[in-house]
Design a protein around this motif. Structure first.
Motif, PDB file in Angstrom:
ATOM      1  N   MET A 118       0.910  -1.108  -0.041  1.00  0.00           N
ATOM      2  CA  MET A 118       0.042  -0.058  -0.142  1.00  0.00           C
ATOM      3  C   MET A 118       0.863   1.272   0.148  1.00  0.00           C
ATOM      4  SD  MET A 118      -2.840   1.076  -0.085  1.00  0.00           S
ATOM      5  CE  MET A 118      -3.545   2.843  -0.195  1.00  0.00           C
ATOM      6  N   PRO A 119       0.710   2.054  -1.064  1.00  0.00           N
ATOM      7  CA  PRO A 119       1.813   3.219  -1.081  1.00  0.00           C
ATOM      8  C   PRO A 119       1.504   4.108   0.005  1.00  0.00           C
ATOM      9  CG  PRO A 119       0.627   2.869  -3.237  1.00  0.00           C
ATOM     10  CD  PRO A 119       0.012   1.983  -2.337  1.00  0.00           C
ATOM     11  N   LEU A 120       2.652   4.901   0.333  1.00  0.00           N
ATOM     12  CA  LEU A 120       2.682   5.740   1.581  1.00  0.00           C
ATOM     13  C   LEU A 120       2.800   7.087   1.243  1.00  0.00           C
ATOM     14  CD1 LEU A 120       5.161   3.889   3.793  1.00  0.00           C
ATOM     15  CD2 LEU A 120       2.816   3.925   4.137  1.00  0.00           C
ATOM     16  N   LYS A 121       2.038   7.948   1.522  1.00  0.00           N
ATOM     17  CA  LYS A 121       1.665   9.535   0.827  1.00  0.00           C
ATOM     18  C   LYS A 121       1.920  10.475   1.661  1.00  0.00           C
ATOM     19  CE  LYS A 121      -2.557   8.512  -0.424  1.00  0.00           C
ATOM     20  NZ  LYS A 121      -2.519   7.015  -0.076  1.00  0.00           N
ATOM     21  N   ASP A 122       2.462  11.558   1.518  1.00  0.00           N
ATOM     22  CA  ASP A 122       2.648  12.862   2.424  1.00  0.00           C
ATOM     23  C   ASP A 122       1.359  13.704   2.194  1.00  0.00           C
ATOM     24  OD1 ASP A 122       2.747  14.370   0.269  1.00  0.00           O
ATOM     25  OD2 ASP A 122       4.956  15.091   0.525  1.00  0.00           O
ATOM     26  N   LYS A 154      -1.972   3.973   6.910  1.00  0.00           N
ATOM     27  CA  LYS A 154      -2.355   5.389   7.132  1.00  0.00           C
ATOM     28  C   LYS A 154      -1.461   5.695   8.678  1.00  0.00           C
ATOM     29  CE  LYS A 154      -4.849   7.659   5.386  1.00  0.00           C
ATOM     30  NZ  LYS A 154      -4.486   8.616   4.585  1.00  0.00           N
ATOM     31  N   GLN A 155      -1.289   4.572   9.255  1.00  0.00           N
ATOM     32  CA  GLN A 155      -0.400   5.021  10.630  1.00  0.00           C
ATOM     33  C   GLN A 155       0.816   5.384  10.380  1.00  0.00           C
ATOM     34  OE1 GLN A 155      -2.144   5.549  13.541  1.00  0.00           O
ATOM     35  NE2 GLN A 155      -3.774   5.154  12.172  1.00  0.00           N
ATOM     36  N   VAL A 156       1.302   4.649   9.324  1.00  0.00           N
ATOM     37  CA  VAL A 156       3.040   5.124   8.886  1.00  0.00           C
ATOM     38  C   VAL A 156       2.668   6.525   8.381  1.00  0.00           C
ATOM     39  CG1 VAL A 156       4.674   4.501   7.447  1.00  0.00           C
ATOM     40  CG2 VAL A 156       3.554   2.436   8.396  1.00  0.00           C
TER      41      VAL A 156
END
Length: 403
Positions: A118-122, A154-156
């Motif tokens: 799952m991609p991590l976004k800023d 989302k937590q990351v």
């Protein structure tokens, strides 16, 4: 094997990754907890928090592998970030043209045969990397597992943003400390350099009055008086600035045992009180262990204000003391002019002045209470004030006891 495409916003994405200030930082328990939980929920032997740089991907957190980095060209996560809003799942990598001859897939030891990331976004929706799970056999997440992996991602993202903000605040704090240090040095140098010329000006005014007073007449003597008073006010202002900026070093001095009432009596002598004044000290003589120099500076300012800003024929000041296992508590109450409600929030700010002039007609410099606030804070305590215009003011402050 198909090499991952480069995102259209690659330059902005890399800038966002740089601004996150997370690449190649030490391991952190809060991130490691998430990868461990992701692996447990998805029932996979490996889980990673991967950040995709310009030429390689780097793992901020890893569970189930010793691998730290890999080339971006063979990275699964580099494909996942191309669709930042979607979870990419490859149930059998051997059947996917993008990965069928990938070195990780063809590996004899622990091949990567399953991937879900799952991609991590800023905050600006720039894809920085992924939270992914990996298996050495074909696999498939159920709906609950997919939902959980997205929630963990989302937590990351929240942790990454908190890290970024903390770094920003630390940098701001450092800059402020540097500016304050420069301002402190500047104020110290300027103040010390001005003290001698001012002293000479005040002494010269007295000499002129003594030698030529009769020749100067009333108007000339008035000018000399104004000159001397201006010099004394500026001298007091300079001393106040020096006391304010030296308060940190005063508060850092060692503790010692002393009698509270004896300290107060010495301070009262220093104030050289000539007005009709009653000062009530604490009933008992108490020996405390604290920072004597700092406490002396606090009382000099508070008692000095109680004396100066008082319009009653008889000045009355009550000083109280109590203690608990953790704190010493002090109170200074007077029957002075009081402080208006609209100025209570600003009274402890540097250069804030409440009254136009004191009992003797002199204007204050707004430094004393700011210095008191700074000293009390440095001693681990709190300072509060309660006041009523025309009736008086009470200052309550605490000092943390050293164990």
């Amino acid at each position: 094997m198909l090499r991952p495409a480069i995102p259209e916003n690659e330059s902005q994405r890399l800038k966002a990754l740089q601004d996150a200030n997370i690449l190649y930082t030490p391991t952190q328990e809060e991130f490691d907890n998430i990868t461990q939980l992701a692996s447990f929920i998805c029932k996979t032997p490996v889980s990673l928090i991967s950040l995709v740089g310009e030429h390689e991907q780097w793992f901020k957190s890893k569970y189930g592998t010793d691998l730290c980095t890999s080339d971006r060209d063979i990275s699964f996560c580099s494909h996942a970030i191309l669709n930042p809003e979607e979870l990419m799942e490859v149930q059998d990598t051997r059947l996917d043209k993008r990965f069928e001859d990938n070195p990780f897939v063809l590996s004899e030891n622990d091949p990567v045969l399953y991937y879900a990331g799952m991609p991590l976004k800023d905050v600006n929706k720039m894809a920085l990397g992924t939270l992914c799970v990996i298996d050495t056999k074909p696999n498939k997440l159920d709906q609950d597992q997919r939902k959980a992996l997205k929630s963990l991602a989302k937590q990351v993202e929240i942790l990454l943003e908190l890290n970024r903000k903390n770094d920003y605040l630390e940098n701001v704090k450092k800059e402020l400390n540097d500016h304050n240090a420069m301002l402190k040095d500047f104020a110290g140098v300027v103040s010390h350099d001005m003290k001698m010329p001012l002293a000479n000006m005040i002494i010269t005014a007295d000499i002129l009055k003594a030698k030529f007073g009769e020749k100067l007449g009333e108007e000339g003597l008035s000018y000399l008086k104004n000159l001397k008073q201006a010099g004394l006010r500026l001298s007091g202002y300079i001393n106040g600035i020096l006391d304010h900026y030296e308060s940190d070093s005063i508060a850092a001095s060692n503790n010692e045992e002393f009698d509270v009432n004896h300290l107060l009596e010495e301070i009262i002598d220093l104030l050289n009180i000539t007005e009709d004044c009653i000062i009530n000290l604490p009933e008992e003589n108490i020996i405390i262990s604290s920072n004597r120099a700092a406490l002396e500076q606090i009382f000099l300012n508070l008692l000095g204000n109680s004396l100066k800003y008082n319009d009653k024929p008889k000045i009355k000041i009550d000083i109280e003391f109590s203690q608990t296992p953790d704190f010493y508590y002090f109170s200074v109450k007077d029957n002075g002019i009081g402080i208006p409600k609209e100025k209570e929030d600003d009274i402890f700010k540097l250069f804030t002045i409440v009254a136009k002039s004191d009992r003797s007609g002199n204007k204050g410099n707004g430094i004393g209470l700011s210095t008191v606030k700074r000293l009390v804070s440095n001693l681990g305590g709190n300072l509060k004030m309660k006041s009523e215009v025309g009736k008086g003011t009470r200052f309550n402050f605490s000092i943390r006891r050293k164990l």
